[in-house]
Motif scaffolding. Structure first.
Motif, PDB file in Angstrom:
ATOM      1  N   LEU A  57       0.832  -1.201   0.000  1.00  0.00           N
ATOM      2  CA  LEU A  57       0.000   0.000   0.000  1.00  0.00           C
ATOM      3  C   LEU A  57       0.866   1.250   0.000  1.00  0.00           C
ATOM      4  N   ASP A  58       0.309   2.346  -0.488  1.00  0.00           N
ATOM      5  CA  ASP A  58       0.995   3.642  -0.433  1.00  0.00           C
ATOM      6  C   ASP A  58       1.177   4.078   1.013  1.00  0.00           C
ATOM      7  N   ASP A  59       2.075   5.027   1.202  1.00  0.00           N
ATOM      8  CA  ASP A  59       2.252   5.645   2.515  1.00  0.00           C
ATOM      9  C   ASP A  59       0.903   6.222   2.956  1.00  0.00           C
ATOM     10  N   PRO A  60       0.517   6.044   4.230  1.00  0.00           N
ATOM     11  CA  PRO A  60      -0.787   6.557   4.654  1.00  0.00           C
ATOM     12  C   PRO A  60      -0.920   8.075   4.491  1.00  0.00           C
ATOM     13  N   CYS A  61       0.188   8.802   4.568  1.00  0.00           N
ATOM     14  CA  CYS A  61       0.119  10.257   4.377  1.00  0.00           C
ATOM     15  C   CYS A  61      -0.197  10.614   2.924  1.00  0.00           C
ATOM     16  N   ALA A  62       0.191   9.754   1.985  1.00  0.00           N
ATOM     17  CA  ALA A  62      -0.172   9.976   0.580  1.00  0.00           C
ATOM     18  C   ALA A  62      -1.672   9.747   0.401  1.00  0.00           C
ATOM     19  N   TYR A  63      -2.208   8.702   1.044  1.00  0.00           N
ATOM     20  CA  TYR A  63      -3.657   8.488   1.006  1.00  0.00           C
ATOM     21  C   TYR A  63      -4.376   9.663   1.661  1.00  0.00           C
ATOM     22  N   LEU A  64      -3.839  10.127   2.789  1.00  0.00           N
ATOM     23  CA  LEU A  64      -4.465  11.243   3.502  1.00  0.00           C
ATOM     24  C   LEU A  64      -4.579  12.467   2.597  1.00  0.00           C
ATOM     25  N   GLU A  65      -3.536  12.738   1.833  1.00  0.00           N
ATOM     26  CA  GLU A  65      -3.570  13.893   0.934  1.00  0.00           C
ATOM     27  C   GLU A  65      -4.650  13.722  -0.136  1.00  0.00           C
ATOM     28  N   ARG A  66      -4.753  12.516  -0.708  1.00  0.00           N
ATOM     29  CA  ARG A  66      -5.765  12.273  -1.754  1.00  0.00           C
ATOM     30  C   ARG A  66      -7.182  12.334  -1.174  1.00  0.00           C
ATOM     31  N   VAL A  67      -7.379  11.706  -0.028  1.00  0.00           N
ATOM     32  CA  VAL A  67      -8.683  11.736   0.631  1.00  0.00           C
ATOM     33  C   VAL A  67      -9.018  13.176   1.038  1.00  0.00           C
ATOM     34  N   GLY A  68      -8.014  13.883   1.536  1.00  0.00           N
ATOM     35  CA  GLY A  68      -8.216  15.265   1.951  1.00  0.00           C
ATOM     36  C   GLY A  68      -8.670  16.175   0.833  1.00  0.00           C
ATOM     37  N   GLU A  69      -8.213  15.927  -0.383  1.00  0.00           N
ATOM     38  CA  GLU A  69      -8.645  16.749  -1.518  1.00  0.00           C
ATOM     39  C   GLU A  69     -10.161  16.666  -1.705  1.00  0.00           C
ATOM     40  N   VAL A  70     -10.737  15.536  -1.334  1.00  0.00           N
ATOM     41  CA  VAL A  70     -12.186  15.345  -1.439  1.00  0.00           C
ATOM     42  C   VAL A  70     -12.907  15.891  -0.203  1.00  0.00           C
ATOM     43  N   LEU A  71     -12.397  15.562   0.992  1.00  0.00           N
ATOM     44  CA  LEU A  71     -13.135  15.851   2.227  1.00  0.00           C
ATOM     45  C   LEU A  71     -12.855  17.231   2.829  1.00  0.00           C
ATOM     46  N   VAL A  72     -11.633  17.699   2.764  1.00  0.00           N
ATOM     47  CA  VAL A  72     -11.280  18.954   3.435  1.00  0.00           C
ATOM     48  C   VAL A  72     -12.155  20.123   2.985  1.00  0.00           C
ATOM     49  N   PRO A  73     -12.540  20.245   1.710  1.00  0.00           N
ATOM     50  CA  PRO A  73     -13.431  21.352   1.346  1.00  0.00           C
ATOM     51  C   PRO A  73     -14.784  21.324   2.071  1.00  0.00           C
ATOM     52  N   LEU A  74     -15.150  20.186   2.624  1.00  0.00           N
ATOM     53  CA  LEU A  74     -16.417  20.043   3.364  1.00  0.00           C
ATOM     54  C   LEU A  74     -16.280  20.457   4.827  1.00  0.00           C
ATOM     55  N   PHE A  75     -15.044  20.530   5.331  1.00  0.00           N
ATOM     56  CA  PHE A  75     -14.810  20.834   6.745  1.00  0.00           C
ATOM     57  C   PHE A  75     -15.138  22.285   7.045  1.00  0.00           C
ATOM     58  N   PRO A  76     -15.610  22.564   8.255  1.00  0.00           N
ATOM     59  CA  PRO A  76     -15.893  23.958   8.628  1.00  0.00           C
ATOM     60  C   PRO A  76     -14.602  24.739   8.795  1.00  0.00           C
ATOM     61  N   ASN A  77     -14.682  26.038   8.552  1.00  0.00           N
ATOM     62  CA  ASN A  77     -13.512  26.910   8.746  1.00  0.00           C
ATOM     63  C   ASN A  77     -13.476  27.441  10.155  1.00  0.00           C
TER      64      ASN A  77
END
Length: 174
Positions: free
Chosen positions: A154-174
């Motif tokens: 598997l890829d490094d978990p931080c690489a997955y985190l970055e890819r997942v974050g591109e989808v989810l982070v825009p949904l997070f409150p500021n």
């Protein structure tokens, strides 16, 4: 197995409580408490479509730690074939995460245009997980990835985190 690792990490973060005392004296009339703003709830605010795009199965949703709510936190996790994700919100500042023993390897990251602090948690699962906390008006939003412990290559978990974050982070409150 991967959910148990997440539960251990969360349990370590969530061992904080507030104790109140009653002196027995009569209370003055009027407001006696100040309501804290409600925490953003990832279980209700992240759509099934976004979770699918992030690579996890929305039907695997787990609220709290092993299904148990944690005071001062909103926690929701989901599993996929290669990794699981958990999103936490709390009113604690980023500094609390930086000062917590066992949280290591902090670095600044920008995911989906938002600056956060990426870190790892020491222990046997250190190389399986990656976390990032983003400041928010009510404290922080934390995104955590845990790679499957039974799969190899598997890829490094931080690489997955970055890819997942591109989808989810825009949904997070500021």
């Amino acid at each position: 197995m991967k959910r148990a690792g997440t539960a251990l990490v969360v349990a370590g973060l969530a061992v904080v409580g507030l104790v109140g005392c009653d002196s027995g004296e009569p209370r003055s009339k009027g407001p006696t408490t100040t309501a804290k703003p409600a925490l953003w709830n990832p279980c209700t605010e992240i759509s099934d479509a976004a979770l699918t795009e992030a690579g996890v199965d929305p039907t695997t949703e787990e609220k709290g730690v092993a299904g148990i709510p944690q005071s001062g936190w909103e926690i929701c996790g989901w599993a996929g074939p290669d990794y699981s994700i958990t999103v936490y919100t709390t009113n604690k500042p980023v500094a609390d995460f930086e000062q917590k023993p066992g949280n290591v390897d902090f670095r600044d990251v920008t995911i989906a245009g938002r600056t956060g602090r990426e870190f790892k948690v020491t222990g046997a699962s250190k190389d399986l997980g990656c976390d990032v906390v983003f400041p928010a008006s009510t404290g922080v939003v934390q995104l955590q990835i845990f790679n499957s412990a039974i799969k190899s290559g598997l890829d490094d978990p931080c690489a997955y985190l970055e890819r997942v974050g591109e989808v989810l982070v825009p949904l997070f409150p500021n």
